[in-house]
Design a protein around this motif. Structure first.
Motif, PDB file in Angstrom:
ATOM      1  N   LEU A  11       0.865  -1.166   0.000  1.00  0.00           N
ATOM      2  CA  LEU A  11       0.000   0.000   0.000  1.00  0.00           C
ATOM      3  C   LEU A  11       0.908   1.224   0.000  1.00  0.00           C
ATOM      4  O   LEU A  11       1.669   1.435   0.943  1.00  0.00           O
ATOM      5  CB  LEU A  11      -0.902  -0.011   1.228  1.00  0.00           C
ATOM      6  CG  LEU A  11      -2.006   1.030   1.234  1.00  0.00           C
ATOM      7  CD1 LEU A  11      -3.196   0.514   2.006  1.00  0.00           C
ATOM      8  CD2 LEU A  11      -1.539   2.340   1.780  1.00  0.00           C
ATOM      9  N   THR A  12       0.855   1.987  -1.072  1.00  0.00           N
ATOM     10  CA  THR A  12       1.720   3.155  -1.210  1.00  0.00           C
ATOM     11  C   THR A  12       0.924   4.425  -0.994  1.00  0.00           C
ATOM     12  O   THR A  12      -0.131   4.625  -1.593  1.00  0.00           O
ATOM     13  CB  THR A  12       2.372   3.185  -2.605  1.00  0.00           C
ATOM     14  OG1 THR A  12       3.136   1.991  -2.764  1.00  0.00           O
ATOM     15  CG2 THR A  12       3.288   4.381  -2.761  1.00  0.00           C
ATOM     16  N   ASP A  13       1.439   5.267  -0.107  1.00  0.00           N
ATOM     17  CA  ASP A  13       0.886   6.595   0.116  1.00  0.00           C
ATOM     18  C   ASP A  13       1.762   7.552  -0.693  1.00  0.00           C
ATOM     19  O   ASP A  13       2.886   7.876  -0.293  1.00  0.00           O
ATOM     20  CB  ASP A  13       0.919   6.942   1.605  1.00  0.00           C
ATOM     21  CG  ASP A  13       0.253   8.270   1.919  1.00  0.00           C
ATOM     22  OD1 ASP A  13       0.318   9.195   1.078  1.00  0.00           O
ATOM     23  OD2 ASP A  13      -0.319   8.394   3.015  1.00  0.00           O
ATOM     24  N   LYS A  26      -8.142  -4.741   7.845  1.00  0.00           N
ATOM     25  CA  LYS A  26      -9.344  -4.001   7.448  1.00  0.00           C
ATOM     26  C   LYS A  26      -8.977  -3.042   6.324  1.00  0.00           C
ATOM     27  O   LYS A  26      -7.944  -2.392   6.372  1.00  0.00           O
ATOM     28  CB  LYS A  26      -9.897  -3.210   8.635  1.00  0.00           C
ATOM     29  CG  LYS A  26     -11.152  -2.428   8.314  1.00  0.00           C
ATOM     30  CD  LYS A  26     -11.643  -1.666   9.549  1.00  0.00           C
ATOM     31  CE  LYS A  26     -12.895  -0.870   9.217  1.00  0.00           C
ATOM     32  NZ  LYS A  26     -13.350  -0.100  10.381  1.00  0.00           N
ATOM     33  N   LEU A  27      -9.840  -2.980   5.335  1.00  0.00           N
ATOM     34  CA  LEU A  27      -9.650  -2.062   4.209  1.00  0.00           C
ATOM     35  C   LEU A  27     -11.031  -1.677   3.705  1.00  0.00           C
ATOM     36  O   LEU A  27     -11.706  -2.479   3.071  1.00  0.00           O
ATOM     37  CB  LEU A  27      -8.830  -2.744   3.108  1.00  0.00           C
ATOM     38  CG  LEU A  27      -8.418  -1.924   1.901  1.00  0.00           C
ATOM     39  CD1 LEU A  27      -7.546  -0.750   2.312  1.00  0.00           C
ATOM     40  CD2 LEU A  27      -7.678  -2.804   0.916  1.00  0.00           C
ATOM     41  N   MET A  34      -9.958   5.981   2.419  1.00  0.00           N
ATOM     42  CA  MET A  34      -9.704   4.572   2.714  1.00  0.00           C
ATOM     43  C   MET A  34      -9.321   4.450   4.184  1.00  0.00           C
ATOM     44  O   MET A  34      -8.433   5.159   4.655  1.00  0.00           O
ATOM     45  CB  MET A  34      -8.571   4.026   1.850  1.00  0.00           C
ATOM     46  CG  MET A  34      -8.873   3.997   0.359  1.00  0.00           C
ATOM     47  SD  MET A  34     -10.245   2.925  -0.095  1.00  0.00           S
ATOM     48  CE  MET A  34      -9.576   1.329   0.254  1.00  0.00           C
ATOM     49  N   GLN A  35     -10.033   3.567   4.873  1.00  0.00           N
ATOM     50  CA  GLN A  35      -9.682   3.223   6.250  1.00  0.00           C
ATOM     51  C   GLN A  35      -8.896   1.920   6.179  1.00  0.00           C
ATOM     52  O   GLN A  35      -9.379   0.926   5.635  1.00  0.00           O
ATOM     53  CB  GLN A  35     -10.927   3.059   7.098  1.00  0.00           C
ATOM     54  CG  GLN A  35     -11.716   4.325   7.259  1.00  0.00           C
ATOM     55  CD  GLN A  35     -12.998   4.114   8.056  1.00  0.00           C
ATOM     56  OE1 GLN A  35     -13.520   3.009   8.159  1.00  0.00           O
ATOM     57  NE2 GLN A  35     -13.501   5.189   8.624  1.00  0.00           N
ATOM     58  N   VAL A  36      -7.702   1.939   6.728  1.00  0.00           N
ATOM     59  CA  VAL A  36      -6.775   0.823   6.576  1.00  0.00           C
ATOM     60  C   VAL A  36      -6.260   0.369   7.933  1.00  0.00           C
ATOM     61  O   VAL A  36      -5.888   1.201   8.767  1.00  0.00           O
ATOM     62  CB  VAL A  36      -5.563   1.251   5.717  1.00  0.00           C
ATOM     63  CG1 VAL A  36      -4.566   0.121   5.577  1.00  0.00           C
ATOM     64  CG2 VAL A  36      -6.004   1.757   4.363  1.00  0.00           C
ATOM     65  N   PRO A  56       4.016  -3.863  14.539  1.00  0.00           N
ATOM     66  CA  PRO A  56       3.089  -4.983  14.634  1.00  0.00           C
ATOM     67  C   PRO A  56       1.751  -4.657  13.968  1.00  0.00           C
ATOM     68  O   PRO A  56       1.091  -5.525  13.407  1.00  0.00           O
ATOM     69  CB  PRO A  56       2.920  -5.228  16.123  1.00  0.00           C
ATOM     70  CG  PRO A  56       3.540  -4.074  16.819  1.00  0.00           C
ATOM     71  CD  PRO A  56       4.396  -3.340  15.842  1.00  0.00           C
ATOM     72  N   GLU A  57       1.347  -3.358  14.023  1.00  0.00           N
ATOM     73  CA  GLU A  57       0.074  -2.947  13.426  1.00  0.00           C
ATOM     74  C   GLU A  57       0.113  -1.451  13.131  1.00  0.00           C
ATOM     75  O   GLU A  57       0.753  -0.690  13.846  1.00  0.00           O
ATOM     76  CB  GLU A  57      -1.085  -3.243  14.374  1.00  0.00           C
ATOM     77  CG  GLU A  57      -2.453  -2.873  13.804  1.00  0.00           C
ATOM     78  CD  GLU A  57      -3.583  -3.271  14.718  1.00  0.00           C
ATOM     79  OE1 GLU A  57      -3.899  -4.474  14.769  1.00  0.00           O
ATOM     80  OE2 GLU A  57      -4.142  -2.375  15.390  1.00  0.00           O
ATOM     81  N   ILE A  58      -0.580  -1.070  12.065  1.00  0.00           N
ATOM     82  CA  ILE A  58      -0.735   0.352  11.748  1.00  0.00           C
ATOM     83  C   ILE A  58      -2.159   0.563  11.244  1.00  0.00           C
ATOM     84  O   ILE A  58      -2.727  -0.314  10.591  1.00  0.00           O
ATOM     85  CB  ILE A  58       0.302   0.822  10.705  1.00  0.00           C
ATOM     86  CG1 ILE A  58       0.289   2.345  10.575  1.00  0.00           C
ATOM     87  CG2 ILE A  58       0.071   0.159   9.354  1.00  0.00           C
ATOM     88  CD1 ILE A  58       1.469   2.905   9.809  1.00  0.00           C
ATOM     89  N   SER A  59      -2.725   1.716  11.596  1.00  0.00           N
ATOM     90  CA  SER A  59      -4.056   2.060  11.086  1.00  0.00           C
ATOM     91  C   SER A  59      -4.053   3.530  10.712  1.00  0.00           C
ATOM     92  O   SER A  59      -3.412   4.358  11.372  1.00  0.00           O
ATOM     93  CB  SER A  59      -5.138   1.758  12.116  1.00  0.00           C
ATOM     94  OG  SER A  59      -4.974   2.555  13.253  1.00  0.00           O
TER      95      SER A  59
END
Length: 72
Positions: A11-13, A26-27, A34-36, A56-59
Motif C-alpha cells: 500500500l503506497t501513500d 481491514k480495508l 480509505m480506512q486501513v 506490529p500494526e498500523i491504522s
C-alpha cells in the motif's frame, strides 16, 4: 476483501512517499477515504525502496486518491 484470507499487500501513500507491506486486517472505503488496518507491517520509502522500520500494526485513514494498493 475476505478477512478469512491472509492477504498481503503493498500500500503506497504517494503524498507521504511511503510504502507499507503487510497483512490486511481491514480495508474499507468511506466518502472517498480509505480506512486501513495492516498487521505485521514493514515500511519503506517509496521512491528509493529503502527499508525504514516495522510495526506490529498500523491504522490510518487517507484520501483514496493518494493511495495505490496492489497484492503482494
Amino acid at each position: 476483501m475476505d478477512q478469512a484470507q491472509l492477504t498481503k499487500v503493498y500500500l503506497t501513500d504517494l503524498e507521504r512517499n511511503l510504502t507499507f507491506y503487510g497483512v490486511v486486517n481491514k480495508l474499507t472505503e468511506v466518502n472517498n477515504n480509505m480506512q486501513v488496518i495492516l498487521t505485521d507491517v514493514k515500511v519503506y520509502e517509496y521512491e528509493s525502496s529503502n527499508y525504514l522500520y516495522s510495526l506490529p500494526e498500523i491504522s490510518f485513514t487517507r484520501p483514496k486518491a493518494v493511495l495505490h494498493i496492489e497484492a503482494a
